[in-house]
Design a protein around this motif. Sequence first.
Motif, PDB file in Angstrom:
ATOM      1  N   CYS A  93       0.905  -0.573  -0.376  1.00  0.00           N
ATOM      2  CA  CYS A  93      -0.158  -0.087   0.000  1.00  0.00           C
ATOM      3  C   CYS A  93       1.029   1.071   0.006  1.00  0.00           C
ATOM      4  O   CYS A  93       1.910   1.501   0.426  1.00  0.00           O
ATOM      5  N   ASN A  94       0.116   1.517  -0.625  1.00  0.00           N
ATOM      6  CA  ASN A  94       1.081   3.594  -0.793  1.00  0.00           C
ATOM      7  C   ASN A  94      -0.060   4.689  -0.259  1.00  0.00           C
ATOM      8  O   ASN A  94      -0.980   4.750  -0.460  1.00  0.00           O
ATOM      9  N   ALA A  95       0.470   5.667   0.069  1.00  0.00           N
ATOM     10  CA  ALA A  95      -0.480   6.876   0.725  1.00  0.00           C
ATOM     11  C   ALA A  95       0.706   8.245   0.321  1.00  0.00           C
ATOM     12  O   ALA A  95       1.641   8.399   0.811  1.00  0.00           O
ATOM     13  N   GLY A  96       0.288   9.440  -0.344  1.00  0.00           N
ATOM     14  CA  GLY A  96       0.307  10.600   0.111  1.00  0.00           C
ATOM     15  C   GLY A  96      -0.413  11.170   1.284  1.00  0.00           C
ATOM     16  O   GLY A  96      -1.537  11.131   1.084  1.00  0.00           O
ATOM     17  N   VAL A  97       0.586  11.482   2.234  1.00  0.00           N
ATOM     18  CA  VAL A  97       0.203  12.245   3.435  1.00  0.00           C
ATOM     19  C   VAL A  97       0.860  13.121   3.987  1.00  0.00           C
ATOM     20  O   VAL A  97       1.584  13.898   3.564  1.00  0.00           O
ATOM     21  N   ARG A 101      -2.491  20.742   7.813  1.00  0.00           N
ATOM     22  CA  ARG A 101      -1.988  21.798   6.954  1.00  0.00           C
ATOM     23  C   ARG A 101      -1.218  22.427   6.374  1.00  0.00           C
ATOM     24  O   ARG A 101      -0.562  22.754   7.413  1.00  0.00           O
ATOM     25  N   PHE A 102      -1.970  23.342   5.667  1.00  0.00           N
ATOM     26  CA  PHE A 102      -0.786  24.191   4.742  1.00  0.00           C
ATOM     27  C   PHE A 102       1.171  22.740   4.222  1.00  0.00           C
ATOM     28  O   PHE A 102       1.681  23.509   4.246  1.00  0.00           O
ATOM     29  N   PHE A 103       0.915  21.497   5.299  1.00  0.00           N
ATOM     30  CA  PHE A 103       2.470  20.587   4.927  1.00  0.00           C
ATOM     31  C   PHE A 103       1.832  20.260   3.569  1.00  0.00           C
ATOM     32  O   PHE A 103       1.453  19.647   3.476  1.00  0.00           O
ATOM     33  N   PRO A 104       3.793  20.263   2.797  1.00  0.00           N
ATOM     34  CA  PRO A 104       3.678  19.773   1.639  1.00  0.00           C
ATOM     35  C   PRO A 104       3.226  17.631   1.794  1.00  0.00           C
ATOM     36  O   PRO A 104       3.798  17.928   3.160  1.00  0.00           O
ATOM     37  N   SER A 105       2.795  17.153   0.524  1.00  0.00           N
ATOM     38  CA  SER A 105       2.019  15.777   1.124  1.00  0.00           C
ATOM     39  C   SER A 105       3.456  14.849   1.163  1.00  0.00           C
ATOM     40  O   SER A 105       4.304  15.341  -0.017  1.00  0.00           O
ATOM     41  N   ARG A 106       3.645  14.206   2.225  1.00  0.00           N
ATOM     42  CA  ARG A 106       4.628  12.869   1.776  1.00  0.00           C
ATOM     43  C   ARG A 106       4.656  11.129   1.279  1.00  0.00           C
ATOM     44  O   ARG A 106       3.304  11.146   1.678  1.00  0.00           O
ATOM     45  N   ASN A 107       4.822  10.945   0.539  1.00  0.00           N
ATOM     46  CA  ASN A 107       4.932   9.146   0.156  1.00  0.00           C
ATOM     47  C   ASN A 107       5.381   8.073   1.137  1.00  0.00           C
ATOM     48  O   ASN A 107       6.837   8.834   1.319  1.00  0.00           O
ATOM     49  N   TYR A 108       4.958   7.684   1.171  1.00  0.00           N
ATOM     50  CA  TYR A 108       4.717   6.638   2.685  1.00  0.00           C
ATOM     51  C   TYR A 108       3.966   4.956   2.256  1.00  0.00           C
ATOM     52  O   TYR A 108       3.242   5.055   1.311  1.00  0.00           O
ATOM     53  N   TRP A 109       5.037   4.255   2.241  1.00  0.00           N
ATOM     54  CA  TRP A 109       4.394   2.331   2.060  1.00  0.00           C
ATOM     55  C   TRP A 109       3.935   1.464   3.061  1.00  0.00           C
ATOM     56  O   TRP A 109       5.759   1.635   3.978  1.00  0.00           O
ATOM     57  N   GLY A 110       3.577   0.578   2.716  1.00  0.00           N
ATOM     58  CA  GLY A 110       3.748  -0.241   3.837  1.00  0.00           C
ATOM     59  C   GLY A 110       4.298  -1.436   3.530  1.00  0.00           C
ATOM     60  O   GLY A 110       5.610  -1.455   2.520  1.00  0.00           O
TER      61      GLY A 110
END
Length: 119
Positions: A93-97, A101-110
């Motif tokens: 699984c993968n997510a842009g988290v 608020r106002f922080f950039p999205s980071r990419n995470y992996w399961g």
Amino acid sequence: QLQASGGGLVQAGGSLRLSCAASGSIFSINVMGWYRQAPGKERELVAVLPSAGSERYIDSVKGRFTISGDRVKNTWYLQMTSLKPDDTAVYYCNAGVQSQRFFPSRNYWGQGTLVTVSS
């Protein structure tokens, strides 16, 4: 942190449901997705569920897999039906988290969960 679960061994034609739960500091999850990597192959995107817009799938799973998400629980799923031996892979699984608020999205992996489809 993402925790994937639900993999296992299933016969061809069977079904499995994968789950991914996100934890930690979460303001929003912009994209929820599932990837897979078969032995000797590159990791490929299987399905994605954006925060705005409709879900998308690779052609080989269209009509058989369904991605869904619960943005209150920060959990998403991959319902897999009519499984084929070619679906055998480790699923990630993968997510842009966005943590705040106002922080950039980071990419995470399961951590990955193994799906094995026997013929």
